[in-house]
Design an enzyme around this catalytic site. Sequence first.
Site, PDB file in Angstrom:
ATOM      1  N   TRP A 144       0.811  -1.374   0.051  1.00  0.00           N
ATOM      2  CA  TRP A 144       0.040   0.097  -0.147  1.00  0.00           C
ATOM      3  C   TRP A 144       0.816   1.306   0.032  1.00  0.00           C
ATOM      4  O   TRP A 144       0.456   2.335  -0.481  1.00  0.00           O
ATOM      5  CB  TRP A 144      -0.741   0.174   1.392  1.00  0.00           C
ATOM      6  CG  TRP A 144      -0.091  -0.320   2.518  1.00  0.00           C
ATOM      7  CD1 TRP A 144      -0.086  -1.724   3.065  1.00  0.00           C
ATOM      8  CD2 TRP A 144       0.755   0.390   3.424  1.00  0.00           C
ATOM      9  NE1 TRP A 144       0.909  -1.384   4.125  1.00  0.00           N
ATOM     10  CE2 TRP A 144       1.398  -0.247   4.390  1.00  0.00           C
ATOM     11  CE3 TRP A 144       1.149   1.997   2.977  1.00  0.00           C
ATOM     12  CZ2 TRP A 144       2.293   0.091   5.009  1.00  0.00           C
ATOM     13  CZ3 TRP A 144       1.901   2.242   4.156  1.00  0.00           C
ATOM     14  CH2 TRP A 144       2.367   1.587   5.203  1.00  0.00           C
ATOM     15  N   LYS A 168      -2.666  -9.172  -7.134  1.00  0.00           N
ATOM     16  CA  LYS A 168      -3.373  -8.559  -5.760  1.00  0.00           C
ATOM     17  C   LYS A 168      -2.708  -7.560  -5.144  1.00  0.00           C
ATOM     18  O   LYS A 168      -1.898  -7.529  -4.463  1.00  0.00           O
ATOM     19  CB  LYS A 168      -3.508 -10.096  -4.985  1.00  0.00           C
ATOM     20  CG  LYS A 168      -4.614  -9.846  -3.873  1.00  0.00           C
ATOM     21  CD  LYS A 168      -4.182 -10.481  -2.723  1.00  0.00           C
ATOM     22  CE  LYS A 168      -2.961  -9.920  -1.941  1.00  0.00           C
ATOM     23  NZ  LYS A 168      -3.288  -8.481  -1.172  1.00  0.00           N
ATOM     24  N   PRO A 169      -3.499  -6.408  -5.032  1.00  0.00           N
ATOM     25  CA  PRO A 169      -3.212  -5.298  -4.463  1.00  0.00           C
ATOM     26  C   PRO A 169      -3.202  -5.249  -3.005  1.00  0.00           C
ATOM     27  O   PRO A 169      -4.010  -6.180  -2.578  1.00  0.00           O
ATOM     28  CB  PRO A 169      -3.835  -4.101  -5.212  1.00  0.00           C
ATOM     29  CG  PRO A 169      -5.221  -4.654  -5.302  1.00  0.00           C
ATOM     30  CD  PRO A 169      -4.814  -6.107  -5.872  1.00  0.00           C
ATOM     31  N   GLY A 222       6.551  -6.285  -0.199  1.00  0.00           N
ATOM     32  CA  GLY A 222       5.744  -6.212   1.199  1.00  0.00           C
ATOM     33  C   GLY A 222       6.941  -6.508   2.462  1.00  0.00           C
ATOM     34  O   GLY A 222       7.902  -6.307   2.062  1.00  0.00           O
ATOM     35  N   SER A 223       6.383  -7.004   3.535  1.00  0.00           N
ATOM     36  CA  SER A 223       7.056  -7.230   4.598  1.00  0.00           C
ATOM     37  C   SER A 223       7.900  -8.606   4.525  1.00  0.00           C
ATOM     38  O   SER A 223       7.629  -9.411   3.783  1.00  0.00           O
ATOM     39  CB  SER A 223       6.124  -7.449   5.819  1.00  0.00           C
ATOM     40  OG  SER A 223       5.297  -8.540   5.781  1.00  0.00           O
ATOM     41  N   GLU A 244      10.670  -8.398  -2.995  1.00  0.00           N
ATOM     42  CA  GLU A 244      11.376  -6.947  -2.487  1.00  0.00           C
ATOM     43  C   GLU A 244      10.494  -6.765  -0.895  1.00  0.00           C
ATOM     44  O   GLU A 244       9.387  -6.330  -0.847  1.00  0.00           O
ATOM     45  CB  GLU A 244      10.867  -5.852  -3.220  1.00  0.00           C
ATOM     46  CG  GLU A 244      11.232  -5.872  -4.659  1.00  0.00           C
ATOM     47  CD  GLU A 244      12.829  -5.869  -5.189  1.00  0.00           C
ATOM     48  OE1 GLU A 244      13.541  -5.351  -3.999  1.00  0.00           O
ATOM     49  OE2 GLU A 244      13.122  -6.045  -6.264  1.00  0.00           O
ATOM     50  N   LEU A 245      11.579  -6.971   0.023  1.00  0.00           N
ATOM     51  CA  LEU A 245      11.021  -7.063   1.363  1.00  0.00           C
ATOM     52  C   LEU A 245      11.390  -5.395   2.210  1.00  0.00           C
ATOM     53  O   LEU A 245      11.612  -4.622   1.562  1.00  0.00           O
ATOM     54  CB  LEU A 245      11.623  -8.234   1.927  1.00  0.00           C
ATOM     55  CG  LEU A 245      11.412  -9.397   1.246  1.00  0.00           C
ATOM     56  CD1 LEU A 245      11.830 -10.778   1.742  1.00  0.00           C
ATOM     57  CD2 LEU A 245       9.850  -9.597   1.044  1.00  0.00           C
ATOM     58  N   CYS A 278      10.480   1.476   2.242  1.00  0.00           N
ATOM     59  CA  CYS A 278      11.329   0.336   2.800  1.00  0.00           C
ATOM     60  C   CYS A 278      12.657   1.136   2.552  1.00  0.00           C
ATOM     61  O   CYS A 278      13.655   0.127   3.195  1.00  0.00           O
ATOM     62  CB  CYS A 278      11.212  -0.794   1.826  1.00  0.00           C
ATOM     63  SG  CYS A 278      11.143  -0.317   0.068  1.00  0.00           S
ATOM     64  N   GLU A 379      12.322  -2.346  11.796  1.00  0.00           N
ATOM     65  CA  GLU A 379      12.212  -1.246  10.741  1.00  0.00           C
ATOM     66  C   GLU A 379      10.820  -0.583  11.590  1.00  0.00           C
ATOM     67  O   GLU A 379      10.073  -0.993  12.001  1.00  0.00           O
ATOM     68  CB  GLU A 379      11.375  -2.001   9.621  1.00  0.00           C
ATOM     69  CG  GLU A 379      11.129  -1.261   8.365  1.00  0.00           C
ATOM     70  CD  GLU A 379      10.765  -1.945   7.162  1.00  0.00           C
ATOM     71  OE1 GLU A 379       9.967  -3.023   7.433  1.00  0.00           O
ATOM     72  OE2 GLU A 379      11.133  -1.582   6.145  1.00  0.00           O
TER      73      GLU A 379
END
Length: 475
Positions: A144, A168-169, A222-223, A244-245, A278, A379
Amino acid sequence: MFIDGAWVEARSGQTFDVTNPATGEMLGTVPAGDATDATSAIDAAHNAFPAWSSTTAYERSRLLYRAWELMTERSEELAQLMTSEQGKPLKASRAEVKYAADFLIWFAEEAKRVTGEWLPSQRPDQRFLSVKAPVGVVAAVTPWNYPISMLTRKMGPALAAGCTLVLKPAEATPLCARATFEVFVDAGMPDGVINLVTAADPGPIGDVFTGDPRVAKLTFTGSTAVGRALAAKSAVNLQRISVELGGHAPFIVFPDADPVHAAKGAAALKFLNAGQACISPNRLYVPTSLRSAFEETLCSRVEKLQTGNGMDEGIGVGPLVNDSAVSKVEMQVEDAREKGAGVPVGGVRLTEGEHANGHFFAPTVLTDVCDGMAIYREETFGPVAPVIGYEDPEQVVELANDTNYGLAAYVYTRDIAVAMRAFEGLRFGIIGINDVNPTSASVPFGGMGDSGIGREGGHEGISEYLETKTGGFAI
Ligand code: NAD
C-alpha cells in the site's frame, strides 16, 4: 476486479470498504475476492499466454507506450486518488505517479532490447543459439505504501517480456490498483493478459498463487515475514520468485561531511511518505564531533514539518496507514525513551482537532539511540529519525552492516576515497552517496539478505520475467 477482460464482482458477492487514512471518511467499496476468483484469474492469464507471448516486442512496446501516455494524461486525477486513499501529500503523490509512469516507458523500450546470442561450439557441424523466453503466468502481490508505482514496476517488465499476469493489491489501496488497471485496459491490453483480484483477506489468494502449478513466477513486495512465507510455499512448485522486502537503512555522516547539508538531506529523506518507505533511513550515524550541528539542523527542520491531510497546502507529513502502524511507532519511541534516548522533537500520537479521525504520529527526532533499543534493529515505517552517535569512522561501516536487512544505505562525505570505500564495504543493494534519491526506473532496485531476492527496474528488471533457452543445431 478485472478478470478475463471484464470488470466483475467477487463470486461470493462480498465487498469491503476503503477509507481515507487522514479523515476516516469512506472512499468506496471493492469486491472481496477469494480463492475461486484467484483461480478464475489464473485460468484467464493461462489461456491468454500463448497469444500474448507470440506478439512481437514492437506490439507489446506500443501498448506499454500507450499506457505511459494515458498515465501521464491522468496524472493529476491519479495523484488525488492516491492522496485520498494512501495519505501522502499531494506533491509526493504527483512524484509517485511520474515514477510509476517512468516504468512504463522504460519497459516499453526494454521490450525491444531482449536479444539472444550465437555461442561457439567445439564441433564444426554444430551451432549454438541462446534466446530468452517469457517465464509464463506471473502472480504479483503489491503493498500500500507506493500503491501505483509498485504495480507498474512489476506489470511493465512482465508485459514487456511477454508474460500474462494476475495481481493482488494491498487491502488498503485497491482503488489505486483499479485506476492503474484502467490505464492498461484503455491502452488496449487483450483480454486475459492482465487480471486484478482485490481481497480483504490475502491469505487464501496467496495460497492459490503459490499452489497453482500454472503460475510460473511470484513477484512480491511487502514485509519480510510475508515474503518469506510466500517464498517457502512457492518452492513446492519451483516457482521463480522476486521478493522485495523490508529494510533498515543506515545513514552515515562521516567526520569530514558538512553536518548541515547532511541533516537537511536526512530531514528530507526520513519524512517522505511519513517514513513508510522500505528505503527510509532507520539509523542515522553521526560522529560525536558533528552531533550538535547535525541535531540542531535536523530538529529545526523537523519542527517545521506540518502534519495533516495530504490534500491541504503546506502539509509535509501525512497519516500512517492505520492505527496499528501508529501503535508500532509509539511502542518504538516509548521503548527508546525508557532506555535513555532523548526526544527533542515530537514523540507523540496526534489525536486532537484535524488529526482526530486519522492515524497521525508527530514527526520525531530521537537522540542517543543505541543497540538494545527496538528501533535500532526493527523497521519503523513511521516518521521517526533516530540519531546514533559514534566515535570511530573506521568502524562505522561495520556497525551499519550489522543488520539482517540489506536494502538501502546512505553516506555523506566530501572525500572521494571515503565514499568509494564505504560504497564497496556496505552490504546493501542501493547506496546513496551524498544523494537522498538513488532510485530511478533506469536502475536496479532491490536488496540483500532479509531485504529480498531479485531486482526491479533497470536492464535487470525484465530479466526477472525471462528464462533462457539454448538450441544446439547439428548442420
Ligand atoms: P505486508 O507484507 O503486510 O503486505 C504486502 C502485501 O502482501 C499486501 O498486498 C498484503 O495483502 C499481502 N499479503 C499479506 N499476507 C499475505 C498472504 N498470506 N498471502 C498473500 N499475500 C499476503 O506489508 P505491507 O505492510 O503492506 O508493506 C510494508 C512492507 O513492505 C515494509 O516492510 C516495507 O519495507 C516493504 N516494502 C518493500 C519494498 C521493496 O521494494 N523492498 C517496497 C515497498 C514496501
